[in-house]
Design an enzyme around this catalytic site. Structure first.
Site: not given
Ligand code: CP
Ligand code: NVA
Length: 299
Positions: A103, A133, A258, A286
């Site tokens: 991430r 997602q 999400c 998920r």
């Molecule tokens: N939807 C999602 O990716 O949530 P988190 O940021 O909690 O991982």
């Molecule tokens: N669009 C949001 C999604 C988080 C899961 C972000 O990037 O913060």
């Protein structure tokens, strides 16, 4: 089809439509206990440069259920956060782990990891994409709404990472999608090009009301994503009229998000907590979807 499964999963269209269907079917079977495939002695390294609840917890529990292990590597604790280049981190982790989940901010970071690590790299969210997602979302729609090719979905709000991957995933799965985003916040031309290559471009609506008019599912996400906090004051006024409230969502359409959600901004508490909200199913899926992906990637 006979296409080889891709070595990395950086966005949803790394998969063919058939491969996507295979992952979703595998996820359903694992969820139902019909598929008992395990990944023993398998380690997933999870590299996080942004916070996470669902992504971390779902990958970690998913790996436990598959008989493997997930290793959490947060930004402060590892050398990456203290100046070690990503390409060095990639090669070192590739020597231990069977797969790497990342991430990060720039999508290019995920591409660098994939280039330098000799194990599969899975995108757990970049500024451009959130394909894990999308897997969970499509599984949820299939379970709760109907055959993907019969469903009409609306994306309302920011044309962000979640919306971009969802749109491409919709094209891949044959789901009809209409999009309403404020001026300057569209999904991006590249998304429309990729969808066109897959055979269906999303329909662009002029207003949120038009987008949701025939929708079976209304999907939205936060207006200020992680990393954009400094743009909050500039962005919020641009999203006036895009809140998914009871008036906009009507009473029939299912609601998707999400998470995490900002109640009172992109969605109201009433819609998020309503009977037609699928957000908890999405969150649970998920884990099931990613188990399907991990098994397909690693066996
Ligand atoms: N939807 C999602 O990716 O949530 P988190 O940021 O909690 O991982
Ligand atoms: N669009 C949001 C999604 C988080 C899961 C972000 O990037 O913060």
């Amino acid at each position: 089809d006979t296409d080889a499964f891709p070595s990395d999963f950086l966005d949803i269209d790394d998969l063919t439509g058939d491969q996507l269907a295979t992952v979703l079917a595998r996820a359903s079977d694992l969820k139902a206990g019909k598929d008992l495939t395990q990944l023993p002695r398998t380690t997933l390294a999870m590299l996080f440069e942004k916070p996470s609840t669902r992504t971390r917890a779902s990958f970690e529990t998913g790996m436990t259920q598959l008989g493997g292990h997930a290793m959490f590597l947060g930004p402060d604790a590892i050398q990456l956060g203290h100046g070690e280049p990503l390409k060095d981190t990639a090669r070192a982790l590739g020597g231990y782990a069977d797969a790497i989940m990342v991430r990060t901010f720039a999508h290019e970071n995920a591409e660098i990891l994939a280039e330098y690590a000799d194990v599969p790299v899975i995108n757990g969210l970049t500024d451009d994409a959130h394909p894990c997602q999308t897997l969970a979302d499509l599984l949820t729609i299939h379970e709760e709404v109907g055959d993907l090719s019969d469903v009409q979905a609306a994306w309302v709000g920011d044309g962000n990472n979640v919306g971009r991957s969802f749109a491409v995933g919709a094209a891949l799965a044959g789901l009809d999608l209409t999009v309403a985003t404020p001026d300057g916040y569209g999904l991006g031309d590249d998304v429309y090009e990729r969808c066109a290559e897959l055979g269906t471009e999303p329909t662009v609506a002029d207003t949120p009301e038009e987008a949701v008019a025939d929708a079976d599912v209304v999907y939205t996400d936060v207006w200020v994503s992680m990393g954009e906090e400094g743009r909050r004051e500039v962005k919020l006024p641009d999203f006036e009229g895009y809140q998914v409230n009871e008036e906009l969502a009507g009473t029939d359409a299912a609601f998707m998000h999400c998470l995490p959600a900002h109640r009172g901004e992109e969605v109201t508490d009433a819609v998020l907590e309503s009977e037609r909200s699928l957000v908890w199913e999405q969150a649970e899926n998920r884990m099931h979807a990613q188990k399907g992906l991990l098994v397909e990637l690693l066996t």
